[in-house]
Design an enzyme around this catalytic site. Structure first.
Site, PDB file in Angstrom:
ATOM      1  N   CYS A 130       0.849  -1.191   0.000  1.00  0.00           N
ATOM      2  CA  CYS A 130       0.000   0.000   0.000  1.00  0.00           C
ATOM      3  C   CYS A 130       0.892   1.251   0.000  1.00  0.00           C
ATOM      4  CB  CYS A 130      -0.912  -0.013   1.223  1.00  0.00           C
ATOM      5  SG  CYS A 130      -0.033   0.138   2.793  1.00  0.00           S
ATOM      6  N   CYS A 153      -4.334  -0.112   2.303  1.00  0.00           N
ATOM      7  CA  CYS A 153      -3.718   0.065   3.619  1.00  0.00           C
ATOM      8  C   CYS A 153      -4.381  -0.743   4.726  1.00  0.00           C
ATOM      9  CB  CYS A 153      -3.725   1.537   4.010  1.00  0.00           C
ATOM     10  SG  CYS A 153      -2.525   2.514   3.108  1.00  0.00           S
ATOM     11  N   CYS A 164       3.017   1.394   3.039  1.00  0.00           N
ATOM     12  CA  CYS A 164       4.126   0.428   2.927  1.00  0.00           C
ATOM     13  C   CYS A 164       5.263   1.027   2.097  1.00  0.00           C
ATOM     14  CB  CYS A 164       3.652  -0.872   2.287  1.00  0.00           C
ATOM     15  SG  CYS A 164       2.371  -1.726   3.202  1.00  0.00           S
ATOM     16  N   ARG A 195       9.082   1.873   3.102  1.00  0.00           N
ATOM     17  CA  ARG A 195      10.267   1.514   2.302  1.00  0.00           C
ATOM     18  C   ARG A 195      11.192   2.710   2.131  1.00  0.00           C
ATOM     19  NH1 ARG A 195       8.284  -2.229  -2.817  1.00  0.00           N
ATOM     20  NH2 ARG A 195       7.265  -3.818  -1.546  1.00  0.00           N
ATOM     21  N   CYS A 255      -5.871   5.447   3.471  1.00  0.00           N
ATOM     22  CA  CYS A 255      -4.731   6.113   2.850  1.00  0.00           C
ATOM     23  C   CYS A 255      -5.025   6.346   1.368  1.00  0.00           C
ATOM     24  CB  CYS A 255      -3.459   5.293   3.027  1.00  0.00           C
ATOM     25  SG  CYS A 255      -3.518   3.666   2.286  1.00  0.00           S
TER      26      CYS A 255
END
Length: 169
Positions: free
Chosen positions: A40, A130, A43, A47, A104
């Site tokens: 998502c 999300c 995520c 990263r 999100c």
């Protein structure tokens, strides 16, 4: 000079920090492309926080014997770790307490000068939602593991900051 101080002034410490971030990034890509878990937007932001830790480690790797270089690396490490904790907690809240009012975006909001999703869409383009928690280990979800990971990065930073920023005698 203490052993921890010597360790902080060597490339080995910064290489370990870089390798840990690289392992997390590779794990994320494994989950995405091998296990088919779509990341998502949050995520992807997590990263980027890990990428920030890796870039900070590269700064420290440049010349760890210079105080200013270590300082810049330590600042980047702290900012990325704290930002990662904040993002992971926010995503965990979305997953644990789902709400139609707390979702999100479908598209990442990177700055115009750094459109990571356009430069490297294979890594930084979100394809998932999300609110979904698709994987867990020992009853702990992936995002909860990331909270633990970023907290560990912060704790290690606390242990390393004074030895790293103490000049060599």
């Amino acid at each position: 000079m203490s052993a921890l101080q010597r360790f902080c002034h060597q490339r080995t410490s910064w290489a370990i920090l870089f390798a840990s971030g690289l392992a997390l990034e590779l794990a994320a890509l494994y989950f995405q492309y091998v296990l088919k878990f779509d990341p998502c937007v949050m995520c992807i932001y997590i990263r980027v926080a890990v990428l920030g830790i890796m870039l900070s480690a590269l700064v420290g790797l440049i010349m760890p014997r210079l105080w200013l270089v270590r300082l810049l690396g330590m600042i980047g490490w702290l900012v990325s770790s704290v930002w990662g904790v904040r993002l992971a907690i926010e995503l965990n809240e979305m997953q644990v307490n789902p709400s139609p009012f707390s979702t999100c975006s479908f598209f990442p909001e990177f700055p115009d000068f750094m459109p990571l999703d356009q430069w490297l869409p294979q890594v930084f383009s979100p394809t998932g939602m999300c609110g979904e928690s698709v994987w867990s280990f020992m009853s702990i979800s992936m995002v909860q593991w990331m909270i633990i990971g970023f907290v560990v990065y912060c704790l290690v930073w606390l242990v390393m900051v004074l030895p790293a920023l103490t000049p060599k005698r």
